[in-house]
Design a protein around this motif. Structure first.
Motif, PDB file in Angstrom:
ATOM      1  N   GLY A 148       0.560  -0.799   0.017  1.00  0.00           N
ATOM      2  CA  GLY A 148      -0.333  -0.091  -0.026  1.00  0.00           C
ATOM      3  C   GLY A 148       1.260   1.512   0.086  1.00  0.00           C
ATOM      4  O   GLY A 148       1.621   1.051  -0.192  1.00  0.00           O
ATOM      5  N   ALA A 149       0.083   2.902   0.091  1.00  0.00           N
ATOM      6  CA  ALA A 149       0.963   3.716  -0.118  1.00  0.00           C
ATOM      7  C   ALA A 149       1.627   3.908   1.230  1.00  0.00           C
ATOM      8  O   ALA A 149       0.810   3.561   2.087  1.00  0.00           O
ATOM      9  CB  ALA A 149       0.172   4.969  -0.373  1.00  0.00           C
ATOM     10  N   PRO A 150       2.489   4.536   1.341  1.00  0.00           N
ATOM     11  CA  PRO A 150       3.068   4.818   2.631  1.00  0.00           C
ATOM     12  C   PRO A 150       2.268   6.126   3.279  1.00  0.00           C
ATOM     13  O   PRO A 150       1.028   6.829   2.943  1.00  0.00           O
ATOM     14  CB  PRO A 150       4.124   5.709   2.264  1.00  0.00           C
ATOM     15  CG  PRO A 150       4.815   5.505   0.142  1.00  0.00           C
ATOM     16  CD  PRO A 150       3.296   5.009  -0.006  1.00  0.00           C
ATOM     17  N   LYS A 151       2.169   5.987   4.825  1.00  0.00           N
ATOM     18  CA  LYS A 151       1.184   6.957   5.891  1.00  0.00           C
ATOM     19  C   LYS A 151       1.902   7.799   6.683  1.00  0.00           C
ATOM     20  O   LYS A 151       3.410   7.325   6.746  1.00  0.00           O
ATOM     21  CB  LYS A 151       0.473   6.135   6.751  1.00  0.00           C
ATOM     22  CG  LYS A 151      -0.103   4.333   6.077  1.00  0.00           C
ATOM     23  CD  LYS A 151      -0.710   3.508   7.911  1.00  0.00           C
ATOM     24  CE  LYS A 151       0.776   2.951   8.344  1.00  0.00           C
ATOM     25  NZ  LYS A 151       1.100   2.575   7.541  1.00  0.00           N
ATOM     26  N   ALA A 152       1.266   9.360   6.123  1.00  0.00           N
ATOM     27  CA  ALA A 152       1.885   9.724   6.673  1.00  0.00           C
ATOM     28  C   ALA A 152       1.852  10.088   7.991  1.00  0.00           C
ATOM     29  O   ALA A 152       0.657  10.730   8.471  1.00  0.00           O
ATOM     30  CB  ALA A 152       1.307  11.155   6.097  1.00  0.00           C
ATOM     31  N   ALA A 153       2.479   9.774   8.604  1.00  0.00           N
ATOM     32  CA  ALA A 153       2.369  10.036  10.587  1.00  0.00           C
ATOM     33  C   ALA A 153       2.766  11.598  11.192  1.00  0.00           C
ATOM     34  O   ALA A 153       3.062  12.137  10.406  1.00  0.00           O
ATOM     35  CB  ALA A 153       3.297   8.944  10.873  1.00  0.00           C
ATOM     36  N   LEU A 154       2.363  11.954  12.112  1.00  0.00           N
ATOM     37  CA  LEU A 154       1.791  13.131  12.839  1.00  0.00           C
ATOM     38  C   LEU A 154       2.705  12.744  13.590  1.00  0.00           C
ATOM     39  O   LEU A 154       2.779  11.997  14.145  1.00  0.00           O
ATOM     40  CB  LEU A 154       0.430  13.618  13.195  1.00  0.00           C
ATOM     41  CG  LEU A 154      -0.718  13.497  12.062  1.00  0.00           C
ATOM     42  CD1 LEU A 154      -2.290  13.756  12.220  1.00  0.00           C
ATOM     43  CD2 LEU A 154      -0.115  14.631  10.893  1.00  0.00           C
ATOM     44  N   CYS A 155       3.772  14.606  14.277  1.00  0.00           N
ATOM     45  CA  CYS A 155       4.181  14.871  15.350  1.00  0.00           C
ATOM     46  C   CYS A 155       4.164  16.200  15.066  1.00  0.00           C
ATOM     47  O   CYS A 155       4.037  17.078  14.733  1.00  0.00           O
ATOM     48  CB  CYS A 155       5.765  14.211  14.758  1.00  0.00           C
ATOM     49  SG  CYS A 155       6.524  14.962  16.115  1.00  0.00           S
ATOM     50  N   SER A 156       3.599  16.184  16.802  1.00  0.00           N
ATOM     51  CA  SER A 156       3.499  17.406  17.435  1.00  0.00           C
ATOM     52  C   SER A 156       4.571  18.605  17.699  1.00  0.00           C
ATOM     53  O   SER A 156       6.170  17.789  17.268  1.00  0.00           O
ATOM     54  CB  SER A 156       2.093  17.846  17.940  1.00  0.00           C
ATOM     55  OG  SER A 156       2.887  17.237  19.611  1.00  0.00           O
ATOM     56  N   GLN A 157       4.735  19.641  17.998  1.00  0.00           N
ATOM     57  CA  GLN A 157       5.514  20.241  17.968  1.00  0.00           C
ATOM     58  C   GLN A 157       6.146  20.080  20.006  1.00  0.00           C
ATOM     59  O   GLN A 157       7.148  20.031  19.970  1.00  0.00           O
ATOM     60  CB  GLN A 157       5.483  21.965  18.645  1.00  0.00           C
ATOM     61  CG  GLN A 157       5.340  22.336  17.103  1.00  0.00           C
ATOM     62  CD  GLN A 157       6.283  23.747  16.965  1.00  0.00           C
ATOM     63  OE1 GLN A 157       6.551  24.080  17.939  1.00  0.00           O
ATOM     64  NE2 GLN A 157       5.645  24.207  16.091  1.00  0.00           N
ATOM     65  N   GLY A 158       5.176  19.857  20.274  1.00  0.00           N
ATOM     66  CA  GLY A 158       5.347  19.171  21.878  1.00  0.00           C
ATOM     67  C   GLY A 158       6.402  17.436  21.904  1.00  0.00           C
ATOM     68  O   GLY A 158       7.032  17.647  22.179  1.00  0.00           O
ATOM     69  N   ARG A 159       5.420  16.869  21.102  1.00  0.00           N
ATOM     70  CA  ARG A 159       6.357  15.031  20.925  1.00  0.00           C
ATOM     71  C   ARG A 159       7.388  15.483  20.669  1.00  0.00           C
ATOM     72  O   ARG A 159       8.965  15.122  21.210  1.00  0.00           O
ATOM     73  CB  ARG A 159       5.650  14.503  19.830  1.00  0.00           C
ATOM     74  CG  ARG A 159       6.137  13.041  19.627  1.00  0.00           C
ATOM     75  CD  ARG A 159       4.811  11.881  20.000  1.00  0.00           C
ATOM     76  NE  ARG A 159       5.045  11.952  18.521  1.00  0.00           N
ATOM     77  CZ  ARG A 159       5.812  10.979  17.608  1.00  0.00           C
ATOM     78  NH1 ARG A 159       6.624  10.466  18.045  1.00  0.00           N
ATOM     79  NH2 ARG A 159       5.147  11.295  16.363  1.00  0.00           N
ATOM     80  N   LEU A 160       7.516  16.419  19.106  1.00  0.00           N
ATOM     81  CA  LEU A 160       9.662  16.610  18.763  1.00  0.00           C
ATOM     82  C   LEU A 160      10.416  17.563  19.889  1.00  0.00           C
ATOM     83  O   LEU A 160      11.358  16.649  20.087  1.00  0.00           O
ATOM     84  CB  LEU A 160       9.495  17.783  17.914  1.00  0.00           C
ATOM     85  CG  LEU A 160      10.348  17.311  17.169  1.00  0.00           C
ATOM     86  CD1 LEU A 160      11.440  15.610  16.516  1.00  0.00           C
ATOM     87  CD2 LEU A 160      10.385  17.489  15.890  1.00  0.00           C
ATOM     88  N   ALA A 161       9.765  17.896  20.930  1.00  0.00           N
ATOM     89  CA  ALA A 161      10.767  18.728  21.586  1.00  0.00           C
ATOM     90  C   ALA A 161      10.842  18.077  23.244  1.00  0.00           C
ATOM     91  O   ALA A 161      11.445  17.534  23.285  1.00  0.00           O
ATOM     92  CB  ALA A 161      10.036  20.359  22.513  1.00  0.00           C
ATOM     93  N   ALA A 162       9.547  17.016  23.106  1.00  0.00           N
ATOM     94  CA  ALA A 162      10.035  16.259  24.566  1.00  0.00           C
ATOM     95  C   ALA A 162      10.636  15.272  23.806  1.00  0.00           C
ATOM     96  O   ALA A 162      11.819  14.420  24.682  1.00  0.00           O
ATOM     97  CB  ALA A 162       8.583  15.171  24.775  1.00  0.00           C
ATOM     98  N   ALA A 163      10.957  14.622  22.624  1.00  0.00           N
ATOM     99  CA  ALA A 163      12.095  13.555  21.962  1.00  0.00           C
ATOM    100  C   ALA A 163      13.619  13.955  22.227  1.00  0.00           C
ATOM    101  O   ALA A 163      14.734  13.751  22.398  1.00  0.00           O
ATOM    102  CB  ALA A 163      11.456  13.193  20.322  1.00  0.00           C
ATOM    103  N   GLY A 164      12.912  15.219  21.618  1.00  0.00           N
ATOM    104  CA  GLY A 164      15.381  15.938  21.715  1.00  0.00           C
ATOM    105  C   GLY A 164      15.357  15.754  23.343  1.00  0.00           C
ATOM    106  O   GLY A 164      16.451  15.443  23.488  1.00  0.00           O
ATOM    107  N   ARG A 165      14.324  16.975  24.144  1.00  0.00           N
ATOM    108  CA  ARG A 165      15.075  16.785  25.359  1.00  0.00           C
ATOM    109  C   ARG A 165      14.730  15.549  26.473  1.00  0.00           C
ATOM    110  O   ARG A 165      16.163  15.540  27.294  1.00  0.00           O
ATOM    111  CB  ARG A 165      13.400  17.767  26.629  1.00  0.00           C
ATOM    112  CG  ARG A 165      13.377  18.591  26.006  1.00  0.00           C
ATOM    113  CD  ARG A 165      12.214  19.433  27.083  1.00  0.00           C
ATOM    114  NE  ARG A 165      11.299  18.433  27.460  1.00  0.00           N
ATOM    115  CZ  ARG A 165      10.387  18.854  26.925  1.00  0.00           C
ATOM    116  NH1 ARG A 165       9.809  19.781  25.640  1.00  0.00           N
ATOM    117  NH2 ARG A 165       9.128  18.122  27.095  1.00  0.00           N
ATOM    118  N   SER A 166      14.001  14.230  26.033  1.00  0.00           N
ATOM    119  CA  SER A 166      15.026  13.397  26.333  1.00  0.00           C
ATOM    120  C   SER A 166      16.236  12.633  25.955  1.00  0.00           C
ATOM    121  O   SER A 166      16.723  12.585  27.062  1.00  0.00           O
ATOM    122  CB  SER A 166      13.216  12.061  26.048  1.00  0.00           C
ATOM    123  OG  SER A 166      13.765  10.797  26.615  1.00  0.00           O
TER     124      SER A 166
END
Length: 611
Positions: free
Chosen positions: A201-219
């Motif tokens: 199937g076609a690739p799916k576009a996963a969503l990532c918010s600013q909060g999740r990306l910032a939290a991943a960076g901090r972690s």
């Protein structure tokens, strides 16, 4: 463009501890924090930019975006670039403006590439001259004036009026509700739409918010002890989540620099690392195997690298990498969509990926019933004794960070089906990955859900067999996958990438298998294909779909272990002492292929070879 790094009038020009990782809740705030910081932030070939310059350049692009975005359009930007400075600059611009970046895979072609841009409702496309031929003749959903070519002089003319923009002046420039003032991006503001690679199937576009990306960076700042003097080497493609989430985000959160490589190159890896003074890198797929396949040199440890972080290197290659380059590889696990993650602790045993983070409720369950499966039983050699009952799908039964797929409610629902209504979405988060859990509670990766094999009524996991075959010294890369059995279930097939100038020795390989204490009786490959290099996707992951579909009908040399006629009876009628396949491998010839294909036709299973 070379930054003036000689300034010493700012207290932030000297090395300092990483920025406090607990304060900023959004990526926009992290970009704003760069303003006034005159230490190096970005390196690419001869280009060197400070944090201050990066923040200013991001602000200029955010201001331009605010002018170009049509009223009422989704604030989505398609970025079709290699790892060049414009990619992180547009990430910063999107964060400030309140827009989202959709990374476009340059290995996609024609209608598939146009579909990715259309599906994500992108109102602006950022690209470079090298990729313009990919766009020729495509029916794109945006006019030519909203296709910006970053290495074209016209692009610099467009940016010129905004060069003096400051981050605070443009924050939220595309976030307006009617005629009112713009609003500030918050943790829920969309930041990324990145495509997940699927087997069908076609690739799916996963969503990532600013909060999740910032939290991943901090972690990751905390996990790896990121310092402001660190340099994160980004050689994995930035259109993929690995480079952005595990490389760029922690550098931004910790005040470190990033160094960009346009595209991964095993031969250029160490020269780049030395040139940039890199201390950390990320990897996915077979990148580590490619690095190990380069000729050893006396100065392999002459560099500043401390660690690498990624997936799919495997315990054997991680140990080889540490022994040769003196660099610790940390194998992590976190689904691209953010639905589940494991944390490695000092007591994590070899081969395991860790335990759940505090508060997470991860379990290995039967994918059909949702029942939690028994813990694994291991013998002293580490052999899994009850794989048939212990291997299942990893699920998160608690609240996950999964934010869904863009315009794909069916796929979102499939990820969050069943389970308790108290979790995220409609229920549990299903990772699509196979795991088992040992008696001490550590989770072990056992492959993808579609990499499960069923041989003689026994369930096997491809990843476990790969980990064993990775010990075979002549092989620099290994992939294990299922080919359908002519009668019932599957057979094991392995593709070995051999070191340059190495010929496959079937007797040596058979002797190697016989010496492996943790190789189960059903695990030895029936078919062995040898190649110069494993086929990979754009993100350096093994292209298993291509391998599986080619099977033993491939153009490369194949060896096999013929099965005696008595062993071809269905398992239910087979005597306990039925003969096993031969332990010897011989060349799979044209007449072998013809005879085997006839068996598939006789049993009505020939169509399974193309699955």
């Amino acid at each position: 463009m070379v930054a003036d790094s000689s300034r010493s009038d700012s207290p932030r020009t000297r090395d300092a501890p990483a920025r406090t990782p607990s304060a900023p809740r959004t990526v926009a705030e992290l970009v704003q924090a760069q303003w006034g910081d005159h230490r190096t932030a970005l390196k690419h070939q001869q280009t060197v930019l400070t944090h201050h310059q990066v923040a200013g350049a991001a602000a200029a692009r955010a201001a331009l975006l605010g002018e170009l975005l049509p009223p009422g359009a989704e604030p989505h930007i398609a970025v079709l670039l290699d790892n060049v400075p414009e990619f992180p600059l547009w990430l910063g611009a999107a964060a400030l403006a309140g827009a989202a970046v959709a990374g476009i895979n340059p290995t996609r072609r024609g209608p598939e590439l146009a579909r990715d841009i259309t599906h994500t409702d992108c109102a602006l496309l950022i690209t470079e001259r090298a990729h313009l031929p990919l766009l020729a003749g495509l029916d794109l959903p945006l006019p030519p004036e909203r296709v910006l070519t970053v290495d074209d002089p016209a692009y610099q003319e467009l940016l010129a009026p905004y060069e003096g923009a400051r981050p605070d002046d443009v924050t939220g420039s595309v976030l307006r509700t009617g005629p009112g003032p713009r609003r500030t991006p918050d943790p829920t503001t969309r930041m990324l739409l990145y495509f997940t690679s699927g087997s069908t199937g076609a690739p799916k576009a996963a969503l990532c918010s600013q909060g999740r990306l910032a939290a991943a960076g901090r972690s990751l700042v905390g996990h790896f002890g990121v310092r402001t003097s660190d340099v994160h080497y980004l050689c994995m493609p930035m259109f993929h989540g690995n480079a952005v989430i595990a490389g760029w985000a922690p550098a931004l959160a910790g005040g470190a620099a990033v160094a960009l490589r346009r595209r991964f190159s095993a031969s250029a890896f160490l020269p780049d690392v030395r040139h940039y003074g890199a201390t950390y890198f990320t990897y996915v797929g077979r990148a580590v195997q490619y690095l190990l396949a380069t000729p050893p040199a006396p100065d392999d440890r002459d560099h500043a690298l401390r660690s690498g972080f990624g997936t799919e290197a495997g315990a054997v290659d991680a140990a080889r990498f540490a022994a040769r380059f003196g660099v610790r590889l940390v194998e992590g696990y976190g689904s691209s969509e953010g639905g589940a993650a494991l944390q490695r602790t000092p007591d994590t045993p070899p081969g395991a990926l860790g335990r759940p983070a505090p508060g997470d409720d991860l379990a290995v369950v039967d994918p059909e019933t949702g029942d939690e499966l028994p813990r694994a039983r291991l013998d002293p050699a580490g052999r899994l004794l009850n794989g048939d009952e212990a291997i299942g799908e990893l699920v998160n039964r608690g609240r996950s960070a999964f934010e869904g797929y863009w315009r794909n409610p069916e796929a979102t629902a499939a990820r969050t089906r069943g389970g308790s209504p108290g979790g995220a979405g409609a229920g549990w988060y299903w990772t699509g990955d196979l795991f088992f859990r040992d008696p001490a509670g550590f989770f072990h990766f056992a492959g993808r859900a579609d990499d499960r094999l069923r041989v003689d009524s026994e369930n096997l996991a491809a990843a476990m067999i790969e980990n064993i075959l990775a010990r075979y010294a002549p092989a620099v890369g290994v992939a294990v996958y299922a080919v359908p059995d002519p009668v019932a279930g599957d057979q094991v097939m392995a593709t070995l990438a051999l070191a340059d100038g190495t010929a496959f020795d079937p007797d040596d390989f058979a002797a190697f298998l016989a010496a492996q204490p943790d190789l189960g009786t059903k695990m030895a490959p029936r078919f062995v294909r040898t190649v110069a290099a494993l086929p990979v996707t754009a993100t350096n992951k093994v292209h298993r779909v291509a391998l599986r579909r080619a099977g033993f009908r491939c153009p490369d040399p194949v060896w096999w272990r013929p099965i005696a006629p008595a062993a071809r009876r269905p398992a239910a009628r087979r005597a306990p002492t039925a003969p096993a396949p031969s332990a010897e491998y011989r060349r799979f010839a044209d007449d072998d292929r013809a005879a085997l294909l006839a068996q598939y036709r006789d049993h009505g299973r020939e169509h399974l070879l193309d699955r």
